[in-house]
Design a protein around this motif. Sequence first.
Motif, PDB file in Angstrom:
ATOM      1  N   ALA A  65      64.907  19.749  15.384  1.00 32.66           N
ATOM      2  CA  ALA A  65      65.678  20.427  16.422  1.00 32.66           C
ATOM      3  C   ALA A  65      67.087  19.865  16.437  1.00 32.66           C
ATOM      4  O   ALA A  65      67.306  18.674  16.182  1.00 32.66           O
ATOM      5  N   HIS A  66      68.032  20.733  16.728  1.00 33.02           N
ATOM      6  CA  HIS A  66      69.418  20.322  16.925  1.00 33.02           C
ATOM      7  C   HIS A  66      69.640  20.289  18.433  1.00 33.02           C
ATOM      8  O   HIS A  66      69.399  21.283  19.113  1.00 33.02           O
ATOM      9  N   VAL A  67      70.056  19.154  18.925  1.00 35.36           N
ATOM     10  CA  VAL A  67      70.165  18.946  20.363  1.00 35.36           C
ATOM     11  C   VAL A  67      71.633  18.698  20.723  1.00 35.36           C
ATOM     12  O   VAL A  67      72.278  17.822  20.148  1.00 35.36           O
ATOM     13  N   GLU A  68      72.122  19.504  21.650  1.00 33.65           N
ATOM     14  CA  GLU A  68      73.466  19.328  22.194  1.00 33.65           C
ATOM     15  C   GLU A  68      73.345  18.417  23.411  1.00 33.65           C
ATOM     16  O   GLU A  68      72.474  18.631  24.252  1.00 33.65           O
ATOM     17  N   LEU A  69      74.232  17.440  23.502  1.00 33.20           N
ATOM     18  CA  LEU A  69      74.197  16.501  24.623  1.00 33.20           C
ATOM     19  C   LEU A  69      75.564  16.440  25.286  1.00 33.20           C
ATOM     20  O   LEU A  69      76.577  16.224  24.609  1.00 33.20           O
ATOM     21  N   ASN A  70      75.586  16.618  26.591  1.00 37.87           N
ATOM     22  CA  ASN A  70      76.786  16.378  27.377  1.00 37.87           C
ATOM     23  C   ASN A  70      76.601  15.064  28.106  1.00 37.87           C
ATOM     24  O   ASN A  70      75.508  14.769  28.598  1.00 37.87           O
ATOM     25  N   VAL A  71      77.671  14.293  28.170  1.00 40.46           N
ATOM     26  CA  VAL A  71      77.607  13.004  28.852  1.00 40.46           C
ATOM     27  C   VAL A  71      78.795  12.864  29.791  1.00 40.46           C
ATOM     28  O   VAL A  71      79.802  13.566  29.648  1.00 40.46           O
ATOM     29  N   GLU A  72      78.643  11.960  30.730  1.00 43.93           N
ATOM     30  CA  GLU A  72      79.734  11.637  31.639  1.00 43.93           C
ATOM     31  C   GLU A  72      79.992  10.139  31.536  1.00 43.93           C
ATOM     32  O   GLU A  72      79.078   9.336  31.751  1.00 43.93           O
ATOM     33  N   LEU A  73      81.217   9.790  31.183  1.00 46.14           N
ATOM     34  CA  LEU A  73      81.570   8.390  30.997  1.00 46.14           C
ATOM     35  C   LEU A  73      82.111   7.800  32.287  1.00 46.14           C
ATOM     36  O   LEU A  73      82.681   8.503  33.116  1.00 46.14           O
ATOM     37  N   ASP A  74      81.934   6.477  32.438  1.00 46.80           N
ATOM     38  CA  ASP A  74      82.596   5.758  33.519  1.00 46.80           C
ATOM     39  C   ASP A  74      83.510   4.707  32.876  1.00 46.80           C
ATOM     40  O   ASP A  74      83.631   4.655  31.654  1.00 46.80           O
ATOM     41  N   ARG A  75      84.121   3.890  33.675  1.00 45.87           N
ATOM     42  CA  ARG A  75      85.098   2.925  33.142  1.00 45.87           C
ATOM     43  C   ARG A  75      84.472   1.900  32.206  1.00 45.87           C
ATOM     44  O   ARG A  75      85.128   1.392  31.309  1.00 45.87           O
ATOM     45  N   GLU A  76      83.210   1.565  32.418  1.00 43.26           N
ATOM     46  CA  GLU A  76      82.558   0.532  31.617  1.00 43.26           C
ATOM     47  C   GLU A  76      81.825   1.090  30.401  1.00 43.26           C
ATOM     48  O   GLU A  76      81.458   0.339  29.506  1.00 43.26           O
ATOM     49  N   LYS A  78      81.380   3.551  27.076  1.00 47.82           N
ATOM     50  CA  LYS A  78      82.097   4.271  26.034  1.00 47.82           C
ATOM     51  C   LYS A  78      81.108   5.128  25.254  1.00 47.82           C
ATOM     52  O   LYS A  78      79.896   4.938  25.328  1.00 47.82           O
ATOM     53  N   TYR A  79      81.635   6.077  24.509  1.00 49.89           N
ATOM     54  CA  TYR A  79      80.775   6.920  23.672  1.00 49.89           C
ATOM     55  C   TYR A  79      79.904   6.070  22.747  1.00 49.89           C
ATOM     56  O   TYR A  79      78.729   6.370  22.544  1.00 49.89           O
ATOM     57  N   ASP A  80      80.481   5.012  22.181  1.00 49.06           N
ATOM     58  CA  ASP A  80      79.719   4.151  21.275  1.00 49.06           C
ATOM     59  C   ASP A  80      78.520   3.520  21.971  1.00 49.06           C
ATOM     60  O   ASP A  80      77.467   3.318  21.352  1.00 49.06           O
ATOM     61  N   ASP A  81      78.647   3.196  23.255  1.00 47.71           N
ATOM     62  CA  ASP A  81      77.535   2.609  24.009  1.00 47.71           C
ATOM     63  C   ASP A  81      76.375   3.597  24.116  1.00 47.71           C
ATOM     64  O   ASP A  81      75.214   3.248  23.891  1.00 47.71           O
ATOM     65  N   ILE A  82      76.710   4.815  24.474  1.00 48.40           N
ATOM     66  CA  ILE A  82      75.683   5.854  24.614  1.00 48.40           C
ATOM     67  C   ILE A  82      75.072   6.167  23.247  1.00 48.40           C
ATOM     68  O   ILE A  82      73.854   6.286  23.104  1.00 48.40           O
ATOM     69  N   ALA A  83      75.930   6.290  22.236  1.00 52.97           N
ATOM     70  CA  ALA A  83      75.451   6.591  20.882  1.00 52.97           C
ATOM     71  C   ALA A  83      74.474   5.523  20.401  1.00 52.97           C
ATOM     72  O   ALA A  83      73.449   5.838  19.795  1.00 52.97           O
ATOM     73  N   ALA A 125      67.109  12.674  27.957  1.00 55.21           N
ATOM     74  CA  ALA A 125      67.607  13.222  29.227  1.00 55.21           C
ATOM     75  C   ALA A 125      67.704  12.173  30.338  1.00 55.21           C
ATOM     76  O   ALA A 125      68.643  12.225  31.133  1.00 55.21           O
ATOM     77  N   PRO A 126      66.783  11.196  30.432  1.00 55.44           N
ATOM     78  CA  PRO A 126      66.886  10.205  31.518  1.00 55.44           C
ATOM     79  C   PRO A 126      68.012   9.178  31.366  1.00 55.44           C
ATOM     80  O   PRO A 126      68.268   8.417  32.297  1.00 55.44           O
ATOM     81  N   ILE A 127      68.683   9.137  30.218  1.00 56.32           N
ATOM     82  CA  ILE A 127      69.804   8.208  30.068  1.00 56.32           C
ATOM     83  C   ILE A 127      70.833   8.579  31.137  1.00 56.32           C
ATOM     84  O   ILE A 127      71.245   9.739  31.233  1.00 56.32           O
ATOM     85  N   PRO A 128      71.232   7.627  31.977  1.00 59.57           N
ATOM     86  CA  PRO A 128      72.064   7.960  33.145  1.00 59.57           C
ATOM     87  C   PRO A 128      73.322   8.764  32.829  1.00 59.57           C
ATOM     88  O   PRO A 128      73.702   9.642  33.604  1.00 59.57           O
ATOM     89  N   GLU A 129      73.972   8.501  31.708  1.00 60.07           N
ATOM     90  CA  GLU A 129      75.210   9.196  31.383  1.00 60.07           C
ATOM     91  C   GLU A 129      74.994  10.604  30.827  1.00 60.07           C
ATOM     92  O   GLU A 129      75.932  11.396  30.745  1.00 60.07           O
ATOM     93  N   VAL A 130      73.774  10.933  30.420  1.00 59.63           N
ATOM     94  CA  VAL A 130      73.481  12.258  29.874  1.00 59.63           C
ATOM     95  C   VAL A 130      73.360  13.244  31.030  1.00 59.63           C
ATOM     96  O   VAL A 130      72.517  13.090  31.912  1.00 59.63           O
ATOM     97  N   THR A 131      74.226  14.252  31.033  1.00 58.00           N
ATOM     98  CA  THR A 131      74.237  15.229  32.127  1.00 58.00           C
ATOM     99  C   THR A 131      73.549  16.538  31.752  1.00 58.00           C
ATOM    100  O   THR A 131      73.153  17.289  32.636  1.00 58.00           O
ATOM    101  N   GLN A 132      73.418  16.811  30.452  1.00 59.46           N
ATOM    102  CA  GLN A 132      72.785  18.064  30.031  1.00 59.46           C
ATOM    103  C   GLN A 132      72.327  17.951  28.582  1.00 59.46           C
ATOM    104  O   GLN A 132      73.001  17.330  27.757  1.00 59.46           O
ATOM    105  N   THR A 133      71.175  18.563  28.293  1.00 58.63           N
ATOM    106  CA  THR A 133      70.717  18.694  26.910  1.00 58.63           C
ATOM    107  C   THR A 133      70.369  20.154  26.656  1.00 58.63           C
ATOM    108  O   THR A 133      69.864  20.841  27.555  1.00 58.63           O
TER     109      THR A 133
END
Length: 162
Positions: A65-76, A78-83, A125-133
């Motif tokens: 499956a190809h999964v699209e993920l939207n995330v919301e970053l905060d000051r602490e 970064k994309y690399d952290d979520i990745a 989906a439960p990762i706090p920064e993930v807002t949509q899949t």
Amino acid sequence: MADQRELLALLLEDARQSTADLARQTGRSEAEIEAAIDELEAAGVVHGYQAVVDWANADEERVEAHVELNVELDRETKYDDIAGRIANHPEVETLRLVSGDFDFAAVVVGDSMRDVSGFVADRIAPIPEVTQTVTHFVMDTYKHRGVDFGGDGDDDRLSVSP
């Protein structure tokens, strides 16, 4: 470097070629080819060598499956952290930061659609920064990594006559 590009193109076409074959095709010596490949690996340009598998013809079941993920970053964060948190799972075959309507594009594999959807729902989906899949299951593959899986090439579309 043009020589590097030529060597990479040959490796992408067939990474099982011998250094003698690569040397013959590039007009370089085997020692030069071996050194160039060693440099490409050491520099992190070449990360590995893999077969292109048509899973539809294999004995094992595999769902992709190809999964699209939207995330919301905060000051602490970064994309690399979520990745790092997402890529750590063996079910995630590919993960890329992309431009456009979503942030990450992931390729997720499993033994069944239930396995893949459960993985996305329970682990991603439960990762706090993930807002949509949004999950898109691959139904058939016609070409992958430059290799045509199209079969006999017959056009099975119906012709329309006025």
